[in-house]
Enzyme design. Sequence first.
Site, mmCIF file in Angstrom:
data_model
loop_
_atom_site.group_PDB
_atom_site.id
_atom_site.type_symbol
_atom_site.label_atom_id
_atom_site.label_comp_id
_atom_site.label_asym_id
_atom_site.label_seq_id
_atom_site.Cartn_x
_atom_site.Cartn_y
_atom_site.Cartn_z
ATOM 1 N N HIS A 46 -45.490 -35.293 38.200
ATOM 2 C CA HIS A 46 -44.416 -35.839 39.019
ATOM 3 C C HIS A 46 -44.367 -37.367 38.931
ATOM 4 O O HIS A 46 -44.848 -38.078 39.814
ATOM 5 C CB HIS A 46 -44.576 -35.385 40.478
ATOM 6 C CG HIS A 46 -44.148 -33.971 40.692
ATOM 7 N ND1 HIS A 46 -44.613 -33.185 41.710
ATOM 8 C CD2 HIS A 46 -43.273 -33.188 40.000
ATOM 9 C CE1 HIS A 46 -44.060 -31.982 41.641
ATOM 10 N NE2 HIS A 46 -43.243 -31.963 40.603
ATOM 11 N N CYS A 101 -53.664 -27.935 35.442
ATOM 12 C CA CYS A 101 -54.910 -28.642 35.738
ATOM 13 C C CYS A 101 -56.028 -27.624 35.961
ATOM 14 O O CYS A 101 -55.837 -26.646 36.697
ATOM 15 C CB CYS A 101 -54.728 -29.495 36.996
ATOM 16 S SG CYS A 101 -56.280 -30.221 37.567
ATOM 17 N N HIS A 129 -43.264 -26.225 46.634
ATOM 18 C CA HIS A 129 -43.949 -27.101 45.670
ATOM 19 C C HIS A 129 -44.361 -26.261 44.463
ATOM 20 O O HIS A 129 -44.801 -25.121 44.622
ATOM 21 C CB HIS A 129 -45.179 -27.743 46.315
ATOM 22 C CG HIS A 129 -45.810 -28.804 45.465
ATOM 23 N ND1 HIS A 129 -46.691 -28.507 44.446
ATOM 24 C CD2 HIS A 129 -45.681 -30.160 45.470
ATOM 25 C CE1 HIS A 129 -47.072 -29.632 43.860
ATOM 26 N NE2 HIS A 129 -46.480 -30.658 44.464
ATOM 27 N N GLU A 131 -46.910 -26.193 42.579
ATOM 28 C CA GLU A 131 -48.285 -25.671 42.608
ATOM 29 C C GLU A 131 -48.397 -24.464 43.531
ATOM 30 O O GLU A 131 -49.061 -23.477 43.211
ATOM 31 C CB GLU A 131 -49.272 -26.760 43.047
ATOM 32 C CG GLU A 131 -50.715 -26.272 42.942
ATOM 33 C CD GLU A 131 -51.731 -27.240 43.515
ATOM 34 O OE1 GLU A 131 -52.761 -26.768 44.031
ATOM 35 O OE2 GLU A 131 -51.508 -28.472 43.447
ATOM 36 N N THR A 170 -54.103 -28.142 45.967
ATOM 37 C CA THR A 170 -55.146 -29.129 45.649
ATOM 38 C C THR A 170 -54.790 -30.549 46.084
ATOM 39 O O THR A 170 -55.662 -31.410 46.126
ATOM 40 C CB THR A 170 -55.432 -29.158 44.135
ATOM 41 O OG1 THR A 170 -54.239 -29.558 43.446
ATOM 42 C CG2 THR A 170 -55.914 -27.811 43.629
ATOM 43 N N CYS A 200 -58.649 -31.308 45.426
ATOM 44 C CA CYS A 200 -59.323 -31.818 44.229
ATOM 45 C C CYS A 200 -60.021 -33.148 44.511
ATOM 46 O O CYS A 200 -59.656 -33.894 45.420
ATOM 47 C CB CYS A 200 -58.322 -31.917 43.074
ATOM 48 S SG CYS A 200 -57.509 -33.498 42.901
ATOM 49 N N SER A 229 -46.693 -34.759 45.788
ATOM 50 C CA SER A 229 -47.368 -34.394 47.032
ATOM 51 C C SER A 229 -48.527 -35.336 47.338
ATOM 52 O O SER A 229 -48.649 -35.860 48.443
ATOM 53 C CB SER A 229 -47.872 -32.946 46.946
ATOM 54 O OG SER A 229 -48.664 -32.628 48.064
ATOM 55 N N SER A 273 -50.436 -39.271 39.635
ATOM 56 C CA SER A 273 -49.578 -39.168 38.447
ATOM 57 C C SER A 273 -48.863 -40.486 38.134
ATOM 58 O O SER A 273 -47.942 -40.520 37.323
ATOM 59 C CB SER A 273 -48.561 -38.029 38.620
ATOM 60 O OG SER A 273 -47.957 -38.084 39.895
#
Length: 316
Positions: A46, A101, A129, A131, A170, A200, A229, A273
């Site tokens: 993103h 990922c 989202h 993910e 994450t 993460c 996010s 990102s």
Amino acid sequence: MTKPPLTLYLAAPRGFCAGVDRAIKIVDLALEKWGAPVYVRHEIVHNKYVVDELRAKGAIFVEELDDCPTDRPVIFSAHGVPKSVPAEAETRNMVYVDATCPLVSKVHIEAERHAARGLQIIMIGHAGHPETLGTMGQLPQGEVLLVETPADVAQLQVRDEGALAYVTQTTLSVDDTADVVTALKSRFPEIEGPHKEDICYATTNRQEAVKALAPKAEALLVVGAPNSSNSKRLVEVGARAGCAYAQLVQRADDIDWRALEGIKTLGITAGASAPEILINEVIDAFKSRFEVTTELVETAQENVDFKVPRVLRTPA
């Protein structure tokens, strides 16, 4: 004219994480191996600057597999995809590379292991989202229930209160997730959690750096995209940790100079990102207006490196 002084606190770690670095590398290597165009389902990460750079090299970004021809490679974004996507690619005999990922893949595997034991999964995440859609799409409909807040937990209707497990997106705020986990454990005392935290390392590290920086700074700028996010969470963490003004900016052009008038201290960080070139662009914008003194606020050092898929480590 003399420039006013400004102490700029630079968060570390900030910017690219290993998963983002790997995803971008995958697109670059695919273009090297197969030539342009290479198709990418959803934004690889993103960040508009990153996506535009890859587009200029020959990547074509699409939302669905239907938008891809069958004779060109397709890459799945770092956020992960529902199981139906690679299944469809195989049905159409497409060459595909999964840039999910590894830490997101870990959550997918956890969810599948719980389901294999007959547990229904509750996912803590943001509706819509990529993910979240990818993780929920690892299992049949109804096997993963989504919650965002402690209030959502109270509304849950589950199959069996004694056969539940939870996983998390994450890129969430560690603090917000803790509140939802507390609500889950309070309502469902037997619920199983992940062996190791799902959020993460990079998300946690960037949030910890902001917490350390926030009390020192009158304002905080987070370099990142509005659909990122983890970047949005950094703004929230900064505001909660004491920054009177915490804002997300994509580039230096987005800085609201009027809101920052008269400041003497500023914190800068970046989502996972956001490339360093955009952080430097923002720093340079302040150097053109202020006499800047830079101080690093470092709370952790990262040396994680994820390998690219084998298919890209061999010549065409």
